[in-house]
Scaffold this motif. Structure first.
Motif, PDB file in Angstrom:
ATOM      1  N   GLN A 151       0.849  -1.186   0.000  1.00 15.94           N
ATOM      2  CA  GLN A 151       0.000   0.000   0.000  1.00 15.94           C
ATOM      3  C   GLN A 151       0.883   1.234   0.000  1.00 15.94           C
ATOM      4  O   GLN A 151       1.906   1.272   0.684  1.00 15.94           O
ATOM      5  CB  GLN A 151      -0.893   0.022   1.228  1.00 15.94           C
ATOM      6  CG  GLN A 151      -1.887  -1.089   1.269  1.00 15.94           C
ATOM      7  CD  GLN A 151      -2.725  -1.014   2.535  1.00 15.94           C
ATOM      8  OE1 GLN A 151      -2.558  -0.131   3.358  1.00 15.94           O
ATOM      9  NE2 GLN A 151      -3.625  -1.959   2.668  1.00 15.94           N
ATOM     10  N   PRO A 152       0.487   2.258  -0.743  1.00 15.35           N
ATOM     11  CA  PRO A 152       1.265   3.509  -0.708  1.00 15.35           C
ATOM     12  C   PRO A 152       1.278   4.089   0.697  1.00 15.35           C
ATOM     13  O   PRO A 152       0.326   3.929   1.455  1.00 15.35           O
ATOM     14  CB  PRO A 152       0.502   4.433  -1.671  1.00 15.35           C
ATOM     15  CG  PRO A 152      -0.395   3.553  -2.460  1.00 15.35           C
ATOM     16  CD  PRO A 152      -0.630   2.324  -1.651  1.00 15.35           C
ATOM     17  N   ALA A 153       2.341   4.797   1.048  1.00 16.80           N
ATOM     18  CA  ALA A 153       2.484   5.359   2.387  1.00 16.80           C
ATOM     19  C   ALA A 153       1.347   6.315   2.713  1.00 16.80           C
ATOM     20  O   ALA A 153       0.850   6.338   3.842  1.00 16.80           O
ATOM     21  CB  ALA A 153       3.823   6.070   2.526  1.00 16.80           C
ATOM     22  N   SER A 154       0.903   7.119   1.754  1.00 14.08           N
ATOM     23  CA  SER A 154      -0.183   8.066   2.011  1.00 14.08           C
ATOM     24  C   SER A 154      -1.465   7.323   2.362  1.00 14.08           C
ATOM     25  O   SER A 154      -2.246   7.765   3.190  1.00 14.08           O
ATOM     26  CB  SER A 154      -0.413   8.961   0.793  1.00 14.08           C
ATOM     27  OG  SER A 154      -0.775   8.170  -0.336  1.00 14.08           O
ATOM     28  N   GLU A 155      -1.718   6.178   1.765  1.00 16.03           N
ATOM     29  CA  GLU A 155      -2.902   5.370   2.054  1.00 16.03           C
ATOM     30  C   GLU A 155      -2.836   4.811   3.471  1.00 16.03           C
ATOM     31  O   GLU A 155      -3.818   4.804   4.193  1.00 16.03           O
ATOM     32  CB  GLU A 155      -2.993   4.227   1.038  1.00 16.03           C
ATOM     33  CG  GLU A 155      -4.259   3.424   1.133  1.00 16.03           C
ATOM     34  CD  GLU A 155      -5.446   4.122   0.490  1.00 16.03           C
ATOM     35  OE1 GLU A 155      -6.575   3.755   0.811  1.00 16.03           O
ATOM     36  OE2 GLU A 155      -5.229   5.052  -0.300  1.00 16.03           O
ATOM     37  N   ARG A 156      -1.643   4.369   3.913  1.00 14.52           N
ATOM     38  CA  ARG A 156      -1.487   3.819   5.263  1.00 14.52           C
ATOM     39  C   ARG A 156      -1.722   4.900   6.299  1.00 14.52           C
ATOM     40  O   ARG A 156      -2.361   4.676   7.315  1.00 14.52           O
ATOM     41  CB  ARG A 156      -0.094   3.227   5.437  1.00 14.52           C
ATOM     42  CG  ARG A 156       0.073   1.902   4.754  1.00 14.52           C
ATOM     43  CD  ARG A 156       1.344   1.237   5.219  1.00 14.52           C
ATOM     44  NE  ARG A 156       2.535   2.071   5.084  1.00 14.52           N
ATOM     45  CZ  ARG A 156       3.388   2.027   4.081  1.00 14.52           C
ATOM     46  NH1 ARG A 156       3.221   1.160   3.101  1.00 14.52           N
ATOM     47  NH2 ARG A 156       4.441   2.808   4.057  1.00 14.52           N
ATOM     48  N   ARG A 157      -1.221   6.123   6.058  1.00 16.01           N
ATOM     49  CA  ARG A 157      -1.399   7.204   7.019  1.00 16.01           C
ATOM     50  C   ARG A 157      -2.875   7.568   7.139  1.00 16.01           C
ATOM     51  O   ARG A 157      -3.361   7.877   8.209  1.00 16.01           O
ATOM     52  CB  ARG A 157      -0.601   8.444   6.581  1.00 16.01           C
ATOM     53  CG  ARG A 157       0.841   8.351   6.959  1.00 16.01           C
ATOM     54  CD  ARG A 157       1.548   9.672   6.742  1.00 16.01           C
ATOM     55  NE  ARG A 157       2.883   9.400   6.291  1.00 16.01           N
ATOM     56  CZ  ARG A 157       3.314   9.547   5.055  1.00 16.01           C
ATOM     57  NH1 ARG A 157       2.548  10.026   4.127  1.00 16.01           N
ATOM     58  NH2 ARG A 157       4.556   9.242   4.727  1.00 16.01           N
ATOM     59  N   ARG A 158      -3.605   7.533   6.037  1.00 20.23           N
ATOM     60  CA  ARG A 158      -5.010   7.886   6.031  1.00 20.23           C
ATOM     61  C   ARG A 158      -5.834   6.879   6.829  1.00 20.23           C
ATOM     62  O   ARG A 158      -6.814   7.227   7.444  1.00 20.23           O
ATOM     63  CB  ARG A 158      -5.506   7.938   4.589  1.00 20.23           C
ATOM     64  CG  ARG A 158      -6.724   8.800   4.428  1.00 20.23           C
ATOM     65  CD  ARG A 158      -7.149   8.988   2.985  1.00 20.23           C
ATOM     66  NE  ARG A 158      -6.067   9.192   2.072  1.00 20.23           N
ATOM     67  CZ  ARG A 158      -5.925   8.565   0.894  1.00 20.23           C
ATOM     68  NH1 ARG A 158      -6.823   7.689   0.511  1.00 20.23           N
ATOM     69  NH2 ARG A 158      -4.913   8.798   0.116  1.00 20.23           N
ATOM     70  N   GLN A 159      -5.432   5.618   6.854  1.00 21.02           N
ATOM     71  CA  GLN A 159      -6.186   4.571   7.532  1.00 21.02           C
ATOM     72  C   GLN A 159      -6.025   4.624   9.040  1.00 21.02           C
ATOM     73  O   GLN A 159      -6.834   4.076   9.760  1.00 21.02           O
ATOM     74  CB  GLN A 159      -5.807   3.185   7.015  1.00 21.02           C
ATOM     75  CG  GLN A 159      -6.284   2.924   5.620  1.00 21.02           C
ATOM     76  CD  GLN A 159      -5.848   1.557   5.114  1.00 21.02           C
ATOM     77  OE1 GLN A 159      -5.122   0.853   5.796  1.00 21.02           O
ATOM     78  NE2 GLN A 159      -6.264   1.218   3.928  1.00 21.02           N
ATOM     79  N   ARG A 160      -5.008   5.260   9.555  1.00 21.76           N
ATOM     80  CA  ARG A 160      -4.769   5.297  11.006  1.00 21.76           C
ATOM     81  C   ARG A 160      -5.726   6.133  11.695  1.00 21.76           C
ATOM     82  O   ARG A 160      -6.353   6.903  11.772  1.00 21.76           O
ATOM     83  CB  ARG A 160      -3.359   5.766  11.310  1.00 21.76           C
ATOM     84  CG  ARG A 160      -2.352   4.732  10.946  1.00 21.76           C
ATOM     85  CD  ARG A 160      -0.999   5.179  11.394  1.00 21.76           C
ATOM     86  NE  ARG A 160       0.007   4.420  10.667  1.00 21.76           N
ATOM     87  CZ  ARG A 160       1.264   4.678  10.648  1.00 21.76           C
ATOM     88  NH1 ARG A 160       1.729   5.675  11.317  1.00 21.76           N
ATOM     89  NH2 ARG A 160       2.128   3.972   9.989  1.00 21.76           N
TER      90      ARG A 160
END
Length: 171
Positions: free
Chosen positions: A162-171
């Protein structure tokens, strides 16, 4: 630094007023926070008053007058669990809290049908995504055609990387 009688008395007074070890060290001067803590322990100073700047915390539970038993906290008609000891960090979900929006894929997602390959059947061009428990007989790998850049098919590569921006958004 020597602990004179005057400095020890001032330490006792400030400690009883509820000042922190850092605040006491700053007022005494020439002494570290750790030195203050060490002296407090050697003097066996345990009872402390409240600092005047510290706000008092509201009680989490109310006590009924006659029995003295805690009355459960409620929110929106639901009884919230009490937080005591190791459970103090557990948080109860508030009924008024907004639900998290569901993530929607930007494209149509097609879940591939697994070819159910065993480890011996895998090649350089097959998806190596594991399915199931390796200790059970029905364990297998996806086996669909993998992308040139990695070990997984397009679908499983999206799951794994997963792109890093997607992981940050999920937190």
């Amino acid at each position: 630094m020597n602990w004179t009688d005057e400095r020890v008395e001032l330490l006792k007074k400030l400690w009883a007023e509820g000042l922190s070890a850092s605040q006491i060290a700053a007022q005494l001067g020439g002494v570290s926070r750790n030195a203050v803590i060490g002296k407090v322990h050697r003097l066996k100073l345990s009872s402390r008053g409240r600092a005047s700047a510290a706000p008092s915390r509201p009680k989490k539970t109310a006590h009924s007058g006659a029995t003295g038993k805690p009355v459960p906290r409620t929110s929106g008609g639901r009884i919230l669990p009490q937080t005591v000891g190791a459970n103090a960090l557990n948080t109860a979900l508030d009924a008024d809290a907004a639900p998290r929006p569901a993530l929607r894929p930007s494209e149509n997602v097609v879940v591939p049908i697994s070819r159910r390959l065993s480890l011996a059947d895998l090649t350089e061009r097959t998806c190596k995504w594991p399915n199931g428990d390796p200790l059970h007989e029905d364990f297998h790998f996806c086996g669909n055609e993998s992308a040139e850049s990695g070990p997984y098919c397009t679908y499983h590569a999206r799951l794994a990387f997963q792109p890093a921006s997607e992981r940050r958004r999920q937190r």
